[in-house]
Design an enzyme around this catalytic site. Structure first.
Site, PDB file in Angstrom:
ATOM      1  N   HIS A  65       0.855  -1.192   0.000  1.00 39.12           N
ATOM      2  CA  HIS A  65       0.000   0.000   0.000  1.00 39.12           C
ATOM      3  C   HIS A  65       0.886   1.235   0.000  1.00 39.12           C
ATOM      4  O   HIS A  65       2.003   1.205   0.530  1.00 39.12           O
ATOM      5  CB  HIS A  65      -0.963   0.009   1.192  1.00 39.12           C
ATOM      6  CG  HIS A  65      -0.316   0.156   2.541  1.00 39.12           C
ATOM      7  ND1 HIS A  65       0.012   1.381   3.088  1.00 39.12           N
ATOM      8  CD2 HIS A  65       0.058  -0.764   3.461  1.00 39.12           C
ATOM      9  CE1 HIS A  65       0.552   1.210   4.285  1.00 39.12           C
ATOM     10  NE2 HIS A  65       0.603  -0.087   4.535  1.00 39.12           N
ATOM     11  N   ASP A  67      -0.368   4.480   0.904  1.00 39.09           N
ATOM     12  CA  ASP A  67      -0.764   5.516   1.848  1.00 39.09           C
ATOM     13  C   ASP A  67       0.063   5.375   3.117  1.00 39.09           C
ATOM     14  O   ASP A  67       0.615   4.312   3.406  1.00 39.09           O
ATOM     15  CB  ASP A  67      -2.258   5.417   2.165  1.00 39.09           C
ATOM     16  CG  ASP A  67      -2.627   4.127   2.898  1.00 39.09           C
ATOM     17  OD1 ASP A  67      -2.225   3.048   2.419  1.00 39.09           O
ATOM     18  OD2 ASP A  67      -3.300   4.190   3.947  1.00 39.09           O
ATOM     19  N   GLU A 126      -5.018   1.722   3.426  1.00 40.30           N
ATOM     20  CA  GLU A 126      -4.758   0.642   4.375  1.00 40.30           C
ATOM     21  C   GLU A 126      -4.760   1.158   5.800  1.00 40.30           C
ATOM     22  O   GLU A 126      -5.239   0.496   6.716  1.00 40.30           O
ATOM     23  CB  GLU A 126      -3.413  -0.024   4.045  1.00 40.30           C
ATOM     24  CG  GLU A 126      -3.161  -1.331   4.803  1.00 40.30           C
ATOM     25  CD  GLU A 126      -2.560  -1.136   6.188  1.00 40.30           C
ATOM     26  OE1 GLU A 126      -2.601  -2.096   6.987  1.00 40.30           O
ATOM     27  OE2 GLU A 126      -2.043  -0.042   6.474  1.00 40.30           O
TER      28      GLU A 126
END
Length: 357
Positions: A65, A67, A126
């Site tokens: 992920h 983020d 996430e």
């Protein structure tokens, strides 16, 4: 190593705590420029790429992920994240959780020689509950197997890359007690919501959290009251009270929190439910551990993680998962977040070996 370090530094430097778009753009552009994979961006902002998608046999995905949680003030300068190298480590927000893993997976995805379908996926959201993973799964992203690049280093012994075959989930709940307000000088005219909430807390205190065994790893669940809020004034019988409950879940059964609803005026609501993960294929777990052992002196081991990752959502959708990545316990989300470049290089080799088998 130079290419891996440079790519990690580039991804980490891009802010992605409020808006993941620029980081996703960078990942998608890299894939389109350096691979012949079919690359897509979905409405959520996820980046998904496939090689040999129509090949026979089971498919494998390398999953991360892009983020991150909000940075500490010391981790930003001039609108970008600060990335520094010191003593064989890269420091900066997202180095450990988990843009370092994303960089290692990108290079492994490019360099692997698979004869079956191979995917790379980097999700958004996430850190806020797995919104990106859920969106991708709902849109049909269901590889047969996945290696999720969250941290699994240093569990068996310091600096050793391990393979997590299970992790706990988290269920957050609110227990709401209602009553009837009255002046505190006339107690008998009211129904005290705080008393009802306390009765519910007594029920929760006596509940046993389940345990689970996954490929030799023992996970113990837990349940705890973490907040209580009720009452409006010192001289008013309270008509409402809320209790916050934190539950760490394990594969299988859950704590029977619904028992609190047997109390008059008490209801129970689930606010967030991040699923646990359990690898259901010992051979796959062993193959990833073998790959880890082939790139390091430490033996490594199957381990369990205490917190949820996107592997939980994938496993819940029927994907066989393990977690393997460079972050060490306690490293993520800190003002001094960092990742070992040596372990990051090991992860790249592990991802490539697993993808090529």
């Amino acid at each position: 190593m130079d290419e891996l370090r440079a790519l990690t530094e580039r991804l980490v430097s891009i802010p992605s705590h409020d808006d993941e778009t620029a980081a996703g753009d960078a990942i998608a552009s890299w894939l389109r420029d350096r691979t012949d994979a079919a690359v897509t961006r979905d409405d959520a902002g996820n980046v998904v790429a496939w090689r040999n998608r129509d090949a026979d046999g089971d498919s494998l995905a390398l999953v991360g992920h892009h983020d991150v949680v909000p940075p500490d003030e010391s981790q930003t300068a001039d609108g970008e994240y600060v990335v520094e190298e010191r003593d064989g480590r890269l420091y900066g927000r997202g180095t450990a959780d988990m843009k370092g893993s994303v960089a290692a997976m990108l290079l492994a995805f490019r360099d692997a020689d698979p004869d079956r379908a191979l995917a790379f996926a980097s999700f958004v959201g996430e850190e806020t509950g797995g919104e990106g993973a859920r969106h991708a799964i709902d849109a049909g992203f269901r590889p047969d197997y996945a290696v999720v690049g969250e941290g699994s280093t240093g569990y068996s012994e310091p600096s050793v890359l391990d393979v997590a075959v299970a992790h706990k989930g988290r269920r957050a709940s609110t227990v709401t007690a209602t009553g009837t307000a009255a002046h505190a000088s006339e107690v008998e005219k009211g129904e005290n919501a705080v008393y009802r909430a306390c009765d519910a807390v007594d029920v929760i205190r006596d509940l046993d959290a389940p345990e689970a065994d996954v490929l030799g790893q023992r996970l113990a669940g837990s349940v705890a009251v973490t907040e209580i809020d009720g009452g409006t004034a010192w001289n008013v019988i309270p008509e409402a009270c809320e209790v916050t409950v934190d539950e760490r879940t394990v594969p299988g059964e859950r704590v029977g929190l619904g028992a609190v609803e047997a109390i008059d005026g008490v209801s129970w609501t689930v606010d967030q439910d991040l699923p646990p993960m359990a690898c259901d294929d010992p051979e796959f777990a062993d193959s990833v551990l073998d790959a880890a052992r082939g790139v390091q002196d430490g033996a490594g081991a199957h381990v369990a993680k205490p917190h949820a990752t996107d592997a939980g959502w994938l496993a819940d959708a029927g994907v066989t998962c393990v977690v393997c990545g460079p972050a060490e316990p306690g490293e993520a989300h800190t003002a001094t977040e960092s990742v070992s470049l040596d372990v990051l290089a090991r992860c790249r080799r592990v991802y490539e070996r697993v993808a090529s088998r």
